[in-house]
Design a protein around this motif. Structure first.
Motif, PDB file in Angstrom:
ATOM      1  N   THR A   1      27.790  56.239  37.876  1.00  0.00           N
ATOM      2  CA  THR A   1      28.160  56.770  36.562  1.00  0.00           C
ATOM      3  C   THR A   1      27.936  58.068  36.562  1.00  0.00           C
ATOM      4  O   THR A   1      28.925  59.121  36.168  1.00  0.00           O
ATOM      5  N   PHE A   2      26.635  58.725  36.840  1.00  0.00           N
ATOM      6  CA  PHE A   2      26.479  60.171  36.992  1.00  0.00           C
ATOM      7  C   PHE A   2      27.297  60.843  37.702  1.00  0.00           C
ATOM      8  O   PHE A   2      27.956  61.947  37.542  1.00  0.00           O
ATOM      9  N   LEU A   3      27.610  60.625  39.040  1.00  0.00           N
ATOM     10  CA  LEU A   3      28.272  61.309  40.083  1.00  0.00           C
ATOM     11  C   LEU A   3      29.659  61.570  39.975  1.00  0.00           C
ATOM     12  O   LEU A   3      30.441  62.493  39.812  1.00  0.00           O
ATOM     13  N   HIS A   4      30.385  60.355  39.133  1.00  0.00           N
ATOM     14  CA  HIS A   4      31.929  60.316  38.883  1.00  0.00           C
ATOM     15  C   HIS A   4      31.889  61.270  37.682  1.00  0.00           C
ATOM     16  O   HIS A   4      32.938  62.181  37.739  1.00  0.00           O
ATOM     17  N   VAL A   5      31.197  61.010  36.636  1.00  0.00           N
ATOM     18  CA  VAL A   5      31.427  62.074  35.494  1.00  0.00           C
ATOM     19  C   VAL A   5      31.095  63.509  35.741  1.00  0.00           C
ATOM     20  O   VAL A   5      31.830  64.602  35.129  1.00  0.00           O
ATOM     21  N   PHE A   6      29.827  63.658  36.367  1.00  0.00           N
ATOM     22  CA  PHE A   6      29.498  64.952  36.830  1.00  0.00           C
ATOM     23  C   PHE A   6      30.563  65.690  37.702  1.00  0.00           C
ATOM     24  O   PHE A   6      30.936  66.913  37.332  1.00  0.00           O
ATOM     25  N   GLY A   7      31.052  64.941  38.683  1.00  0.00           N
ATOM     26  CA  GLY A   7      31.916  65.617  39.492  1.00  0.00           C
ATOM     27  C   GLY A   7      33.384  65.961  38.632  1.00  0.00           C
ATOM     28  O   GLY A   7      33.999  67.067  38.976  1.00  0.00           O
TER      29      GLY A   7
ATOM     30  N   LEU B   1      47.116  62.804  30.957  1.00  0.00           N
ATOM     31  CA  LEU B   1      47.073  64.189  31.550  1.00  0.00           C
ATOM     32  C   LEU B   1      48.433  64.732  31.384  1.00  0.00           C
ATOM     33  O   LEU B   1      48.512  65.784  30.955  1.00  0.00           O
ATOM     34  N   ILE B   2      49.512  63.931  31.290  1.00  0.00           N
ATOM     35  CA  ILE B   2      50.990  64.453  31.156  1.00  0.00           C
ATOM     36  C   ILE B   2      50.843  65.240  29.711  1.00  0.00           C
ATOM     37  O   ILE B   2      51.647  66.178  29.324  1.00  0.00           O
ATOM     38  N   HIS B   3      50.341  64.159  28.642  1.00  0.00           N
ATOM     39  CA  HIS B   3      50.265  64.869  27.207  1.00  0.00           C
ATOM     40  C   HIS B   3      49.449  65.728  26.792  1.00  0.00           C
ATOM     41  O   HIS B   3      49.666  66.774  25.994  1.00  0.00           O
ATOM     42  N   LEU B   4      47.991  66.041  27.510  1.00  0.00           N
ATOM     43  CA  LEU B   4      47.220  66.638  27.126  1.00  0.00           C
ATOM     44  C   LEU B   4      47.029  67.936  27.722  1.00  0.00           C
ATOM     45  O   LEU B   4      46.778  69.079  27.163  1.00  0.00           O
ATOM     46  N   ILE B   5      47.317  68.150  29.115  1.00  0.00           N
ATOM     47  CA  ILE B   5      47.369  69.416  29.834  1.00  0.00           C
ATOM     48  C   ILE B   5      48.331  70.379  28.874  1.00  0.00           C
ATOM     49  O   ILE B   5      47.938  71.474  28.865  1.00  0.00           O
ATOM     50  N   PRO B   6      49.562  70.161  28.584  1.00  0.00           N
ATOM     51  CA  PRO B   6      50.024  71.293  27.774  1.00  0.00           C
ATOM     52  C   PRO B   6      49.531  71.333  26.449  1.00  0.00           C
ATOM     53  O   PRO B   6      49.879  72.646  25.915  1.00  0.00           O
ATOM     54  N   ARG B   7      48.916  70.584  25.900  1.00  0.00           N
ATOM     55  CA  ARG B   7      48.223  71.021  24.428  1.00  0.00           C
ATOM     56  C   ARG B   7      46.990  71.506  24.472  1.00  0.00           C
ATOM     57  O   ARG B   7      46.774  72.331  23.593  1.00  0.00           O
TER      58      ARG B   7
ATOM     59  N   TRP C   1      40.084  70.871  29.555  1.00  0.00           N
ATOM     60  CA  TRP C   1      39.715  69.789  28.420  1.00  0.00           C
ATOM     61  C   TRP C   1      40.589  68.514  28.659  1.00  0.00           C
ATOM     62  O   TRP C   1      40.019  67.481  28.156  1.00  0.00           O
ATOM     63  N   ALA C   2      41.754  68.519  29.283  1.00  0.00           N
ATOM     64  CA  ALA C   2      42.163  67.136  29.553  1.00  0.00           C
ATOM     65  C   ALA C   2      41.474  66.424  30.555  1.00  0.00           C
ATOM     66  O   ALA C   2      41.062  65.226  30.352  1.00  0.00           O
ATOM     67  N   ILE C   3      40.772  67.137  31.559  1.00  0.00           N
ATOM     68  CA  ILE C   3      39.877  66.537  32.440  1.00  0.00           C
ATOM     69  C   ILE C   3      38.609  66.061  31.846  1.00  0.00           C
ATOM     70  O   ILE C   3      38.190  65.138  32.169  1.00  0.00           O
ATOM     71  N   ARG C   4      38.036  66.947  30.806  1.00  0.00           N
ATOM     72  CA  ARG C   4      36.843  66.597  30.245  1.00  0.00           C
ATOM     73  C   ARG C   4      36.873  65.255  29.204  1.00  0.00           C
ATOM     74  O   ARG C   4      36.073  64.315  29.138  1.00  0.00           O
ATOM     75  N   THR C   5      38.130  65.105  28.616  1.00  0.00           N
ATOM     76  CA  THR C   5      38.462  64.086  27.880  1.00  0.00           C
ATOM     77  C   THR C   5      38.497  62.796  28.440  1.00  0.00           C
ATOM     78  O   THR C   5      38.154  61.673  28.141  1.00  0.00           O
ATOM     79  N   CYS C   6      39.125  62.776  29.789  1.00  0.00           N
ATOM     80  CA  CYS C   6      39.202  61.747  30.634  1.00  0.00           C
ATOM     81  C   CYS C   6      37.745  61.472  31.376  1.00  0.00           C
ATOM     82  O   CYS C   6      37.522  60.075  31.244  1.00  0.00           O
ATOM     83  N   ALA C   7      37.081  62.431  31.337  1.00  0.00           N
ATOM     84  CA  ALA C   7      35.699  62.171  31.805  1.00  0.00           C
ATOM     85  C   ALA C   7      34.886  61.347  30.667  1.00  0.00           C
ATOM     86  O   ALA C   7      34.019  60.664  30.861  1.00  0.00           O
TER      87      ALA C   7
END
Length: 450
Positions: free
Chosen positions: A130-136, A202-208, A213-219
């Protein structure tokens, strides 16, 4: 004919025998008491086949597949974004090493993850993963250089995904025998749902909101799901710490069924991952609109929900190897007889749906087959050995397809890549038949094909 009716093979090591009702589970050669039947922790009667903890484990394991294999299915999105933005100075081949190494490290690390699982159980792995995946992923959101993205996404996050991916399958296997196929199908379904949700996000968040922040939202979504997994995923088999020996990883390779199964999956994966990688590129080259082409992977993953659940449930009735042979054959037929001559948007969408259903068994059924040819108390080490070898296929299959694609221009290059994919899938199907023969003889294999 059900796979549990196989004539029993020889014991995997001296001083043991195979119980006929445990699907190749190793038990002591002599019962502890001559007056009472053997009822050890791995006997058939001790598989609960359900219950609150068993189904909680399935739900948590499905969440693990959502955030690991489901996340890997975003490879096409990242390939296109990095080429156009942070890594525009690099060639597509150089950028492609990031998603390729992400898959490789997630699978290859299984050899060590499996050993830790057998020795200490799932809790330590799930917490560290959990730590490594989210931290990465958080570090990926801050990365701008090639080496930074490689370290954070392709190595750190991938190792964390590995630490949640393997305990998920291994723990779920310990709770079921008769219903193992259906249960593992529900676990594998998590990867299909993740393969739908993450690309759309990712398709919808990256342009917005931008890439970071798209990556952080997924994390944050991954963190929430992994908290649930940490609370629910449990193994029925208590850990048994043993000295580290390379022999523990090599010894399964002396067993003919295990070797044939590993070879079958290796060759099958060589071809199976090619459409995942090139279906969007091929569709756009034929004139499909970019928006629709990007959604082909989403359509494929949506269809694979059926492929990762229904065949597994049917396999519990008709035999796990029987169903895998049928689905592997169907994959090769779809690639050679549908994808090669396909033309037009409708044909591409139809192939995505059908291939998603057929290829889903390649993820959902394989862990069931490994458990069938392995002692359940060694499931972590053996699964790790298998996936470490299979990771080389995941690492090399798509680049081989790309090299074939680049060797000819236009439609000829795509046709040759499709032929490579279809033929290797067909060879994999034949090796599944060979594994069936090794387990039960030629008469058994004929039953599998009938």
């Amino acid at each position: 004919m059900n796979s549990t009716e196989y004539p029993e093979p020889k014991a995997p090591f001296p001083g043991s025998e195979i119980s006929s009702d445990t699907e190749h589970t190793v038990v002591p050669a002599e019962p502890p008491s001559s007056s009472q039947p053997l009822a050890g922790p791995h006997s058939h009667g001790n598989f609960p086949e359900g219950g609150a903890q068993a189904w909680l484990t399935v739900s948590g394991a499905s969440a693990c597949l959502f955030v690991s294999f489901g996340w890997v299915n975003c490879a096409g999105i990242f390939q296109q974004h990095y080429q156009a933005n942070q890594l525009s100075a690099y060639t597509p081949s150089e950028v492609a090493w990031i998603p390729a190494l992400q898959v490789f490290f997630m699978l290859f690390a299984g050899c060590m993850v499996g050993k830790i699982f057998d020795d200490y159980g799932p809790s330590v792995l799930l917490a560290a993963g959990t730590f490594l995946h989210v931290f990465g992923l958080m570090m990926t959101s801050l990365s701008t250089e090639y080496y930074q993205i490689l370290l954070s996404q392709a190595i750190c996050s991938a190792l964390g995904a590995s630490m949640v991916f393997f305990p998920a399958f291994n723990c779920a296997s310990t709770w079921f025998l008769k219903k193992r196929g259906a249960a593992m199908g529900l676990v594998a379904m998590g990867s299909s749902i993740g393969g739908i949700i993450f690309p759309v996000m990712l398709i919808h968040l990256i342009p917005r909101v931008g890439f970071a922040w798209a990556i952080r939202t997924c994390a944050f979504l991954i963190l929430a799901l992994l908290i649930w997994a940490n609370l629910t995923v449990r193994s029925r088999i208590p850990p048994s710490k043993r000295p580290f020996r390379i022999k523990a990883f090599i010894s399964p390779l002396r067993e003919v069924p295990f070797v044939l199964l590993t070879a079958a999956v290796f060759i099958f994966y060589w071809g199976m991952f090619v459409p995942f990688t090139y279906i969007v590129v091929e569709a756009r080259a034929r004139g499909m609109s970019p928006d629709l082409a990007n959604y082909l992977v989403v359509i494929l993953n949506a269809a694979s929900i059926v492929g990762r659940t229904v065949p597994n449930a049917l396999a519990d009735r008709f035999g796990h190897f029987n169903m895998m042979i049928a689905m592997a054959t169907l994959v090769s037929v779809l690639v050679l007889a549908v994808w090669i001559p396909a033309s037009g948007d409708a044909a591409a969408i139809a192939f995505s749906v059908l291939f998603g259903i057929a290829s889903g068994a390649g993820i959902g059924l394989i862990p069931v087959l490994i458990a069938q040819v392995s002692p359940i108390q060694e499931i972590g080490t053996r699964t790790g050995t298998y996936f470490a070898i299979a990771s080389l296929a995941a690492l090399s299959g798509s680049p081989i397809g790309g090299a074939i694609l680049g060797s000819a221009s236009g439609a000829s290059g795509f046709r040759n890549t499709k032929i490579f994919s279809g033929v290797t899938c067909a060879v994999g199907a034949l090796l599944f038949v060979a594994t069936n023969v090794a387990l039960g003889g030629w008469k058994r294999a004929k039953s599998a094909k009938s």
